[in-house]
Write a protein that holds these residues in place. Sequence first.
Motif, short mmCIF file in Angstrom:
data_model
loop_
_atom_site.label_atom_id
_atom_site.label_comp_id
_atom_site.label_asym_id
_atom_site.label_seq_id
_atom_site.Cartn_x
_atom_site.Cartn_y
_atom_site.Cartn_z
N ILE A 188 9.11 -12.81 2.38
CA ILE A 188 9.99 -13.28 3.35
C ILE A 188 9.68 -14.92 2.91
CG2 ILE A 188 10.64 -13.89 5.61
CD1 ILE A 188 10.10 -10.91 6.19
N ALA A 189 8.65 -15.28 3.07
CA ALA A 189 8.38 -16.75 2.73
C ALA A 189 8.97 -17.33 1.32
CB ALA A 189 6.94 -17.23 2.82
N LEU A 190 8.37 -16.28 0.52
CA LEU A 190 9.21 -16.66 -1.11
C LEU A 190 10.56 -16.59 -1.04
CD1 LEU A 190 8.16 -16.97 -3.99
CD2 LEU A 190 8.09 -14.55 -4.31
N ILE A 191 11.16 -15.59 -0.50
CA ILE A 191 12.59 -15.85 -0.38
C ILE A 191 13.41 -16.82 0.23
CG2 ILE A 191 14.79 -14.63 0.73
CD1 ILE A 191 13.17 -11.81 0.33
N TYR A 192 12.60 -17.44 1.35
CA TYR A 192 13.10 -18.54 2.06
C TYR A 192 13.06 -19.75 1.14
CZ TYR A 192 13.49 -22.35 5.22
OH TYR A 192 13.90 -23.57 5.96
N MET A 193 11.95 -19.70 0.25
CA MET A 193 11.71 -20.92 -0.43
C MET A 193 12.58 -21.03 -1.79
SD MET A 193 7.31 -21.39 -0.54
CE MET A 193 7.59 -20.72 -2.23
N ILE A 194 13.09 -19.84 -2.22
CA ILE A 194 14.16 -19.67 -3.18
C ILE A 194 15.36 -20.21 -2.62
CG2 ILE A 194 15.01 -18.18 -4.83
CD1 ILE A 194 12.24 -19.08 -5.70
N PHE A 195 15.63 -19.63 -1.39
CA PHE A 195 16.89 -20.02 -0.96
C PHE A 195 17.18 -21.38 -0.47
CE2 PHE A 195 19.41 -20.66 3.10
CZ PHE A 195 20.70 -20.13 2.52
N ARG A 196 15.99 -22.15 -0.26
CA ARG A 196 16.03 -23.38 0.16
C ARG A 196 16.28 -24.26 -1.32
NH1 ARG A 196 16.38 -26.26 4.72
NH2 ARG A 196 14.99 -27.76 4.11
N ARG A 197 15.73 -23.63 -2.26
CA ARG A 197 15.99 -24.32 -3.54
C ARG A 197 17.18 -24.24 -4.17
NH1 ARG A 197 12.50 -22.27 -8.62
NH2 ARG A 197 14.31 -21.01 -8.42
N ASP A 198 17.73 -23.04 -4.05
CA ASP A 198 19.05 -22.53 -4.89
C ASP A 198 20.22 -22.95 -3.81
OD1 ASP A 198 17.33 -22.14 -7.09
OD2 ASP A 198 17.54 -20.25 -6.94
N GLY A 199 19.95 -22.31 -2.70
CA GLY A 199 21.11 -22.27 -1.67
C GLY A 199 21.87 -21.14 -1.85
N ASP A 200 21.61 -20.05 -2.66
CA ASP A 200 22.36 -18.88 -2.72
C ASP A 200 22.31 -17.91 -1.75
OD1 ASP A 200 23.88 -16.91 -4.41
OD2 ASP A 200 22.68 -16.69 -5.63
N ILE A 201 23.22 -17.61 -0.95
CA ILE A 201 23.29 -16.84 0.15
C ILE A 201 23.43 -15.34 -0.23
CG2 ILE A 201 25.84 -16.72 0.35
CD1 ILE A 201 23.25 -16.83 3.31
N LYS A 202 24.08 -15.08 -1.46
CA LYS A 202 24.33 -13.71 -1.88
C LYS A 202 22.92 -13.13 -2.27
CE LYS A 202 26.25 -10.87 -5.38
NZ LYS A 202 27.09 -10.62 -6.65
N LYS A 203 21.82 -13.78 -2.90
CA LYS A 203 20.80 -13.73 -3.43
C LYS A 203 19.67 -13.54 -2.19
CE LYS A 203 17.06 -14.89 -6.68
NZ LYS A 203 16.63 -15.73 -7.81
#
Length: 108
Positions: free
Chosen positions: A13-28
């Motif tokens: 979950i922390a990894l998903i959050y970090m990737i989301f903060r970097r890319d901003g891809d809501i679908k991923k």
Amino acid sequence: MKFLVVLLPLIVIALIYMIFRRDGDIKKLLVSLALLLGVVSLSIMGNIMRSIIPMFLTHIVAVAIAYLATIYYVLRGKFIWLALVAPLATMLFYLFLVWIGNEHLPSF
């Protein structure tokens, strides 16, 4: 060992959050969370297989591989379908065996 059951999904979950903060891809983000939820659900439901130990161990290995495939999707964005479907296949095979082995089914 039990702390890993709680710690590993939190790490993802922390990894998903970090990737989301970097890319901003809501679908991923949503697909990653759905995959993680599915893997965790199948690992919890896999406890019903304890009556057939070899199948239970196969299911646990399949869940671990699916967990790694989820991490691979989070990092690379590519699905490994066989790894993600393997725990579901073992669960369905177990349910099929239970259904066939049921004594209240009519005999032919």
